[in-house]
Design a protein around this motif. Sequence first.
Motif, PDB file in Angstrom:
ATOM      1  N   MET A 245       0.843  -1.183   0.000  1.00 18.90           N
ATOM      2  CA  MET A 245       0.000   0.000   0.000  1.00 18.90           C
ATOM      3  C   MET A 245       0.888   1.247   0.000  1.00 18.90           C
ATOM      4  SD  MET A 245      -2.703   1.251   2.918  1.00 18.90           S
ATOM      5  CE  MET A 245      -1.529   1.419   4.227  1.00 18.90           C
ATOM      6  N   PRO A 246       0.802   2.037  -1.046  1.00 20.00           N
ATOM      7  CA  PRO A 246       1.608   3.261  -1.097  1.00 20.00           C
ATOM      8  C   PRO A 246       1.096   4.325  -0.135  1.00 20.00           C
ATOM      9  CG  PRO A 246       0.222   3.079  -3.042  1.00 20.00           C
ATOM     10  CD  PRO A 246       0.023   1.824  -2.244  1.00 20.00           C
ATOM     11  N   THR A 247       2.006   5.133   0.352  1.00 13.20           N
ATOM     12  CA  THR A 247       1.662   6.230   1.255  1.00 13.20           C
ATOM     13  C   THR A 247       1.799   7.549   0.505  1.00 13.20           C
ATOM     14  OG1 THR A 247       3.928   6.575   1.990  1.00 13.20           O
ATOM     15  CG2 THR A 247       2.620   4.919   3.198  1.00 13.20           C
ATOM     16  N   GLU A 248       1.393   8.637   1.155  1.00 13.83           N
ATOM     17  CA  GLU A 248       1.562   9.952   0.531  1.00 13.83           C
ATOM     18  C   GLU A 248       3.040  10.249   0.295  1.00 13.83           C
ATOM     19  OE1 GLU A 248       1.533  13.628   3.327  1.00 13.83           O
ATOM     20  OE2 GLU A 248       0.125  12.203   4.206  1.00 13.83           O
ATOM     21  N   HIS A 249       3.907   9.732   1.165  1.00  8.31           N
ATOM     22  CA  HIS A 249       5.352   9.937   0.989  1.00  8.31           C
ATOM     23  C   HIS A 249       5.855   9.178  -0.244  1.00  8.31           C
ATOM     24  CE1 HIS A 249       5.477  12.036   4.775  1.00  8.31           C
ATOM     25  NE2 HIS A 249       4.841  11.015   5.341  1.00  8.31           N
ATOM     26  N   ASP A 250       5.321   7.985  -0.472  1.00 11.23           N
ATOM     27  CA  ASP A 250       5.673   7.223  -1.673  1.00 11.23           C
ATOM     28  C   ASP A 250       5.251   7.977  -2.931  1.00 11.23           C
ATOM     29  OD1 ASP A 250       6.606   5.081  -0.069  1.00 11.23           O
ATOM     30  OD2 ASP A 250       4.620   4.132  -0.069  1.00 11.23           O
ATOM     31  N   VAL A 251       4.055   8.539  -2.896  1.00  9.95           N
ATOM     32  CA  VAL A 251       3.542   9.288  -4.052  1.00  9.95           C
ATOM     33  C   VAL A 251       4.418  10.508  -4.318  1.00  9.95           C
ATOM     34  CG1 VAL A 251       1.590  10.600  -4.959  1.00  9.95           C
ATOM     35  CG2 VAL A 251       1.186   8.509  -3.688  1.00  9.95           C
ATOM     36  N   ARG A 252       4.773  11.226  -3.265  1.00  8.65           N
ATOM     37  CA  ARG A 252       5.656  12.386  -3.433  1.00  8.65           C
ATOM     38  C   ARG A 252       6.968  11.970  -4.090  1.00  8.65           C
ATOM     39  NH1 ARG A 252       3.187  14.542   1.251  1.00  8.65           N
ATOM     40  NH2 ARG A 252       2.690  16.720   0.867  1.00  8.65           N
ATOM     41  N   ALA A 253       7.538  10.869  -3.611  1.00  7.43           N
ATOM     42  CA  ALA A 253       8.803  10.383  -4.173  1.00  7.43           C
ATOM     43  C   ALA A 253       8.635  10.016  -5.646  1.00  7.43           C
ATOM     44  CB  ALA A 253       9.315   9.193  -3.370  1.00  7.43           C
ATOM     45  N   MET A 254       7.530   9.364  -5.990  1.00  9.38           N
ATOM     46  CA  MET A 254       7.270   9.003  -7.392  1.00  9.38           C
ATOM     47  C   MET A 254       7.207  10.252  -8.268  1.00  9.38           C
ATOM     48  SD  MET A 254       4.218   6.215  -7.159  1.00  9.38           S
ATOM     49  CE  MET A 254       4.346   4.767  -6.125  1.00  9.38           C
ATOM     50  N   MET A 255       6.489  11.255  -7.798  1.00  9.03           N
ATOM     51  CA  MET A 255       6.308  12.463  -8.592  1.00  9.03           C
ATOM     52  C   MET A 255       7.605  13.243  -8.731  1.00  9.03           C
ATOM     53  SD  MET A 255       2.571  13.946  -7.775  1.00  9.03           S
ATOM     54  CE  MET A 255       1.349  12.952  -6.977  1.00  9.03           C
ATOM     55  N   LEU A 256       8.330  13.376  -7.631  1.00 12.44           N
ATOM     56  CA  LEU A 256       9.556  14.180  -7.661  1.00 12.44           C
ATOM     57  C   LEU A 256      10.711  13.477  -8.368  1.00 12.44           C
ATOM     58  CD1 LEU A 256       9.349  15.768  -4.114  1.00 12.44           C
ATOM     59  CD2 LEU A 256       8.939  16.878  -6.330  1.00 12.44           C
ATOM     60  N   ALA A 257      10.588  12.170  -8.602  1.00 12.19           N
ATOM     61  CA  ALA A 257      11.618  11.430  -9.327  1.00 12.19           C
ATOM     62  C   ALA A 257      11.555  11.693 -10.829  1.00 12.19           C
ATOM     63  CB  ALA A 257      11.476   9.936  -9.057  1.00 12.19           C
ATOM     64  N   LEU A 258      10.484  12.282 -11.297  1.00 11.37           N
ATOM     65  CA  LEU A 258      10.324  12.547 -12.732  1.00 11.37           C
ATOM     66  C   LEU A 258      11.020  13.851 -13.109  1.00 11.37           C
ATOM     67  CD1 LEU A 258       6.631  11.421 -12.838  1.00 11.37           C
ATOM     68  CD2 LEU A 258       8.551  10.266 -13.961  1.00 11.37           C
ATOM     69  N   PRO A 259      11.577  13.910 -14.316  1.00 13.47           N
ATOM     70  CA  PRO A 259      12.338  15.095 -14.736  1.00 13.47           C
ATOM     71  C   PRO A 259      11.544  16.399 -14.613  1.00 13.47           C
ATOM     72  CG  PRO A 259      12.679  13.319 -16.287  1.00 13.47           C
ATOM     73  CD  PRO A 259      11.594  12.866 -15.347  1.00 13.47           C
ATOM     74  N   GLU A 260      12.218  17.384 -14.044  1.00 11.82           N
ATOM     75  CA  GLU A 260      11.713  18.746 -13.891  1.00 11.82           C
ATOM     76  C   GLU A 260      10.487  18.855 -12.995  1.00 11.82           C
ATOM     77  OE1 GLU A 260      11.637  21.308 -17.288  1.00 11.82           O
ATOM     78  OE2 GLU A 260      13.306  20.269 -18.255  1.00 11.82           O
ATOM     79  N   ALA A 261      10.114  17.791 -12.292  1.00 14.84           N
ATOM     80  CA  ALA A 261       8.969  17.847 -11.388  1.00 14.84           C
ATOM     81  C   ALA A 261       9.341  18.653 -10.147  1.00 14.84           C
ATOM     82  CB  ALA A 261       8.532  16.447 -10.996  1.00 14.84           C
ATOM     83  N   GLN A 262       8.408  19.455  -9.708  1.00 21.10           N
ATOM     84  CA  GLN A 262       8.600  20.284  -8.516  1.00 21.10           C
ATOM     85  C   GLN A 262       7.366  20.202  -7.640  1.00 21.10           C
ATOM     86  OE1 GLN A 262       9.200  24.116 -10.499  1.00 21.10           O
ATOM     87  NE2 GLN A 262      11.246  24.132  -9.589  1.00 21.10           N
ATOM     88  N   GLU A 263       7.580  20.273  -6.345  1.00 21.33           N
ATOM     89  CA  GLU A 263       6.471  20.374  -5.401  1.00 21.33           C
ATOM     90  C   GLU A 263       6.289  21.850  -5.078  1.00 21.33           C
ATOM     91  OE1 GLU A 263       5.068  18.847  -0.979  1.00 21.33           O
ATOM     92  OE2 GLU A 263       6.732  17.851  -1.978  1.00 21.33           O
ATOM     93  N   ILE A 264       5.091  22.338  -5.313  1.00 20.96           N
ATOM     94  CA  ILE A 264       4.778  23.740  -5.045  1.00 20.96           C
ATOM     95  C   ILE A 264       3.539  23.770  -4.159  1.00 20.96           C
ATOM     96  CG2 ILE A 264       4.076  25.928  -6.074  1.00 20.96           C
ATOM     97  CD1 ILE A 264       5.703  25.085  -8.566  1.00 20.96           C
ATOM     98  N   VAL A 265       3.686  24.402  -3.010  1.00 22.09           N
ATOM     99  CA  VAL A 265       2.583  24.501  -2.053  1.00 22.09           C
ATOM    100  C   VAL A 265       1.752  25.738  -2.378  1.00 22.09           C
ATOM    101  CG1 VAL A 265       1.991  24.777   0.381  1.00 22.09           C
ATOM    102  CG2 VAL A 265       3.894  23.287  -0.284  1.00 22.09           C
ATOM    103  N   ILE A 266       0.453  25.535  -2.441  1.00 19.80           N
ATOM    104  CA  ILE A 266      -0.462  26.615  -2.766  1.00 19.80           C
ATOM    105  C   ILE A 266      -1.166  27.065  -1.483  1.00 19.80           C
ATOM    106  CG2 ILE A 266      -2.472  27.290  -4.158  1.00 19.80           C
ATOM    107  CD1 ILE A 266       0.031  26.589  -5.808  1.00 19.80           C
ATOM    108  N   ALA A 267      -0.806  28.234  -1.006  1.00 22.09           N
ATOM    109  CA  ALA A 267      -1.358  28.739   0.256  1.00 22.09           C
ATOM    110  C   ALA A 267      -2.871  28.911   0.190  1.00 22.09           C
ATOM    111  CB  ALA A 267      -0.686  30.051   0.629  1.00 22.09           C
TER     112      ALA A 267
END
Length: 122
Positions: free
Chosen positions: A1-23
């Motif tokens: 079972m994947p966690t939110e941390h696993d999903v973040r890692a999957m997304m950020l492992a892709l080229p030019e992917a960035q995490e941007i927090v929207i206030a």
Amino acid sequence: MPTEHDVRAMMLALPEAQEIVIANWGDQPTFRVRKKMFGLVGYGAPTVCLKATKETQAALLQEDPDVFLVAPFFGRYGWIDVVLDRVDTDELAELVEEAWRLTAPKRVVAAYDAGRAIPRPT
């Protein structure tokens, strides 16, 4: 079972992917390529929201409506919510990559594919 941390890692492992927090979205973390969003996940959220085509959305909803849901707000554009404790990790990784592919510039996707040991089938 994947966690939110696993999903973040999957997304950020892709080229030019960035995490941007929207206030304005309650500090909602979004995942983007060159300012274009391909996914979002909340802190402790039971789902991840991913960009998809309307055809993929319809197929997934028919395949397993306990795992795949129409995403609130973005669902009319094909986006899906994926229930993390019900999805297979490999299937989720494929959906994350496909969401990224729908968003990333063609040159970035081509460079990613060229650098992989096994080319993606067309």
